[in-house]
Design an enzyme around this catalytic site. Sequence first.
Site, PDB file in Angstrom:
ATOM      1  CB  SER A 210      76.345  11.281  74.475  1.00 55.25           C
ATOM      2  OG  SER A 210      77.185  12.002  73.480  1.00 55.25           O
ATOM      3  CD  GLU A 340      79.550   5.125  70.549  1.00 57.52           C
ATOM      4  OE1 GLU A 340      78.978   6.136  70.085  1.00 57.52           O
ATOM      5  OE2 GLU A 340      79.360   4.408  71.619  1.00 57.52           O
ATOM      6  CG  HIS A 457      76.659   8.733  69.878  1.00 54.08           C
ATOM      7  ND1 HIS A 457      77.339   8.111  70.880  1.00 54.08           N
ATOM      8  CD2 HIS A 457      76.263   9.754  70.076  1.00 54.08           C
ATOM      9  CE1 HIS A 457      77.347   8.890  71.645  1.00 54.08           C
ATOM     10  NE2 HIS A 457      76.947  10.311  71.206  1.00 54.08           N
TER      11      HIS A 457
END
Length: 551
Positions: A210, A340, A457
């Site tokens: 990220s 995600e 995510h």
Amino acid sequence: MHFIALIVLLAHLAATTIAHNQPPVVHTGLGSIRGSILQSRLGRKFYAFRGIRYANPPVGALRFQAPEPVAAWNGTLDATDDGPMCPQPAYNRSEVSEDCLRLNVYTSVIPRDNVRIRPRDVIVYIHPGGFYVFSGQSRNNAGPQNLMDRDVVLVTINYRLGSLGFMSTGTKECPGNAGFKDQVMALRWVRDHISAFGGRSDSVTLMGYSAGALSNTLHMVSPMSRGLFHRVIVMSASGVSQVQIPTNQIELARKQAELLKCGTDSVAQMVECLREKPASDFADSLEAMFVLSWNPVLLWTAVVEPDFGQERFLTQDPTEAFMKGDFVKVPVIAGITQDEFASPAVNFLRNDTLRNELDKNFDTLAPIFFLYGGYANRLNITRQLREKFLGNEPLSLNRSLLGLNYLFADSLIGFAVHRFVQLASRHTPVYQYKFSYVGRYSFFYYPVEGTPYGAVHHDDLLYLLSIPWVAPIFNATDPESKTVERLTGMWTAFAETGNPNTAKGIDQPNWIPVTDQEDNYLNIGEDLRMETGLFTERFAFWDHLFPLPTK
């Protein structure tokens, strides 16, 4: 054969002190460091050196400035526990400090008593958190137990966060990118000292997730980072996307100043006032820096620094650099998860107040949330996104969840990785993946508590690092163990050779890099499968909305 046997024996002798549980001590150019002994996922003992300063505390006149390298010390440094996290909201104030520029080193062999060892490849992990939360600590966010079953040296780092790390006024008082320069300083420390921990300074792989992945793609174009790494793993973000990279974020700096009761008429006086505020004030005011419910997720960005005579992290727009091929051409692994950013979509849609606010003010909020607020045609872009993903009906949980999930996922993560892969693969091997495996643990459960929404995510991190507040360390009989073996095996093989196909003991297809003709990717699910066309139709739509600039 005698030579090979000798090397094996020497490696065994170098590791014998682990069996005897003697606290390890290494000797660096800065001074001696004492560590501790931990145990890996499968029971292998390894050395841990934690909380090592790589830079002086960024306080006083150093706040908002580039880091200074740490000075040598006398005696033996105690590195038996994590150092503090950088300032951020925390349940325990004792866990955070501005004296946070620390790193951790994990290794299963170290040089001892002039006994030769085979130096090992190094992985440097840069943590996620939107540039405002998390850390490289072993006890919270980056436990080494999974990777330390492999023969690598792992380094995890902290870097300054939020306004303290990324505020940029476009002036010499605060040129910006301080947090990225912290990362560079940590990489220079690795170059200079990792041999003392059994690591190879000429074989360093950046692994980031990220915000950490976004950082890694910027290191590929930064003049400050040249020569400090040799391979890159980019997980769920990049620094090339629809986001316009500015030369400053002065309005964000002024917002922080207003929250902390500092005047904004003079930039120099504003920065000086902010230097005098307690670090806890920045953490306490963090939520108020956002527009609505912690959005936009990416609030602070890198900046192309004006030249005030300082060493500059970015001297050109990253997208233009990748388009020109002006970047460090090293092998890359890059990819995303299947689902995600589902959690912000659910957060907005099941909260009546937030859902109505987003629905009513979509034309205003969408450019902010989905990171295209600086475009002159943003209203036209907004209307196309609404029609494509949400339709014209009022937002609702049942009807809008998938579309809003795609909007958050693509705008924050997917399109950026797609664009990075598209540009970087023209010049260097890029092994692309999609992580679709869903285990028993996740960063997001919905609609049933304890049932993962999907592969969201951060979920793939659970198989590379130990994150105890999300999942336990998986043992050899857990169903998740095969995914741990696959990810740690392929990632460390890549760190050693630049090719994940060299992993041993893993039943995997030939992982084919992306080519001009084929958008190849490895689907990492219950099985490993090569496929082509990663979310092709969705990303083509984003390419249409945000075309690459013409040369």
